[in-house]
Write an enzyme that holds these catalytic residues in place. Structure first.
Site, PDB file in Angstrom:
ATOM      1  N   ASN A   7     -45.126  57.429  55.627  1.00 19.06           N
ATOM      2  CA  ASN A   7     -45.770  56.290  56.295  1.00 19.06           C
ATOM      3  C   ASN A   7     -44.713  55.230  56.592  1.00 19.06           C
ATOM      4  OD1 ASN A   7     -47.365  54.181  57.163  1.00 19.06           O
ATOM      5  ND2 ASN A   7     -48.160  53.686  55.124  1.00 19.06           N
ATOM      6  N   TRP A   8     -44.338  55.137  57.871  1.00 22.94           N
ATOM      7  CA  TRP A   8     -43.291  54.183  58.260  1.00 22.94           C
ATOM      8  C   TRP A   8     -43.801  52.744  58.278  1.00 22.94           C
ATOM      9  CZ3 TRP A   8     -40.660  56.885  63.104  1.00 22.94           C
ATOM     10  CH2 TRP A   8     -40.060  58.075  62.669  1.00 22.94           C
ATOM     11  N   GLU A 163     -53.971  56.576  46.138  1.00 21.71           N
ATOM     12  CA  GLU A 163     -52.926  55.561  46.182  1.00 21.71           C
ATOM     13  C   GLU A 163     -53.339  54.363  45.324  1.00 21.71           C
ATOM     14  OE1 GLU A 163     -50.050  55.923  49.518  1.00 21.71           O
ATOM     15  OE2 GLU A 163     -51.673  54.812  50.427  1.00 21.71           O
ATOM     16  N   GLY A 229     -44.075  55.811  51.341  1.00 17.77           N
ATOM     17  CA  GLY A 229     -44.034  54.761  52.361  1.00 17.77           C
ATOM     18  C   GLY A 229     -42.588  54.322  52.557  1.00 17.77           C
ATOM     19  N   GLY A 230     -42.163  53.336  51.782  1.00 20.65           N
ATOM     20  CA  GLY A 230     -40.801  52.800  51.908  1.00 20.65           C
ATOM     21  C   GLY A 230     -39.733  53.892  51.945  1.00 20.65           C
TER      22      GLY A 230
HETATM   23  C1  PEP Z   1     -47.767  53.714  51.345  1.00 20.06           C
HETATM   24  O1  PEP Z   1     -47.343  53.198  52.362  1.00 20.06           O
HETATM   25  O2  PEP Z   1     -48.883  54.236  51.333  1.00 20.06           O
HETATM   26  C2  PEP Z   1     -46.944  53.729  50.143  1.00 20.06           C
HETATM   27  C3  PEP Z   1     -47.314  54.492  49.151  1.00 20.06           C
HETATM   28  O3  PEP Z   1     -45.833  52.935  50.121  1.00 20.06           O
HETATM   29  P1  PEP Z   1     -44.633  52.993  49.072  1.00 20.06           P
HETATM   30  O4  PEP Z   1     -44.198  54.430  48.969  1.00 20.06           O
HETATM   31  O5  PEP Z   1     -43.573  52.133  49.668  1.00 20.06           O
HETATM   32  O6  PEP Z   1     -45.145  52.501  47.751  1.00 20.06           O
END
Ligand code: PEP
Length: 249
Positions: A7-8, A163, A229-230
């Site tokens: 997920n950008w 999540e 995500g990141g």
């Molecule tokens: C997300 O964007 O759903 C996410 C899990 O972000 P991160 O990996 O940055 O915690």
């Protein structure tokens, strides 16, 4: 068969998106059994669809509107995304935080399926919910409403991402002890709503996924993939995640 959904978020213009996929293409080898999805901003999807190696990568949207057409200025519908993306995130916590209700999200899940797009429905509790022992209730409530427009047959065509909102962007994922019961809750809730077969729904984990955590998370019973995500914006880290998953597949 494992699924990795990057997920950008709201990052990368078409030029920078192109640079990232070129790097990912160099670093990542396709392997049967591991599906890799890049959820890029809307503006990047069409150019990426011309550029990516479709044997390695699939495209995903980060959102879609519940209606197919109409007077919804600034929105993008499933009908517009049909054929361009195979997946779409739905009900991400960052969108829930902007006011998306469970009923609205249910319509989006249905809109995705109606347009041959696999919805990746994101569910999970806030820190405050966890502190009040409401984690299970929050997940059950989200699933019950978010899936309410589907048939039992539809369940095999969706992905559910657990999540925990408090772990997103935190740098450290939830622990296996925190993740495992929620994966069980997701499967048992879906089973209760849609029958035994539905317990086989694809379930993945997201929140602070990085290469070093892959083995631990993927070893949790019932976890079939990851939603970084990141880390998906950093080609070296994303490639590490992919190769760690591929080693297990
Ligand atoms: C997300 O964007 O759903 C996410 C899990 O972000 P991160 O990996 O940055 O915690």
């Amino acid at each position: 068969m494992s699924l990795i959904v990057g997920n950008w978020k709201m990052n990368l213009n078409p030029h920078d998106a192109s640079v990232l996929v070129h790097r990912l293409n160099e670093k990542i080898e396709a392997k049967e059994g591991t599906e890799i999805v890049l959820c890029a901003p809307f503006i990047d999807l069409y150019p990426l669809s011309k550029e990516i190696n479709h044997k390695k990568f699939k495209l995903g949207a980060q959102n879609l509107h519940p209606n197919d057409h109409g007077a919804f200025t600034g929105e993008i519908s499933g009908a517009m995304l049909k054929g361009l993306v195979q997946y779409s995130l739905v009900g991400h916590s960052e969108r829930r935080a902007m006011g998306e209700t469970d009923v609205f999200i249910a319509k989006k899940v249905a809109a995705a399926l109606r347009n041959d797009i696999t919805p990746v429905l994101c569910v999970g509790e806030l820190l405050d919910d966890r502190h009040h022992n409401l984690t299970k209730k929050v997940i059950v409530d989200q699933l019950t409403t978010n899936l309410s427009q589907l048939t039992a047959e539809d369940i095999s065509k969706i992905v559910i991402a657990y999540e925990p909102v408090w772990a997103i962007g935190a740098g450290t994922p939830a622990t296996p002890e925190q993740i495992a019961p929620q994966i069980r809750t997701i499967r048992s809730t879906v089973e209760e709503l849609y029958g035994e077969e539905a317990a086989n729904v694809r379930v993945i984990y997201g929140a602070s996924v990085a290469g070093e955590f892959v083995k631990t998370i993927m070893n949790i019973e019932g976890v079939e993939g990851l939603l970084p995500g990141g880390a998906s914006l950093n080609y070296e880290e994303f490639a590490k995640i992919v190769s760690a998953v591929q080693e297990l597949d």
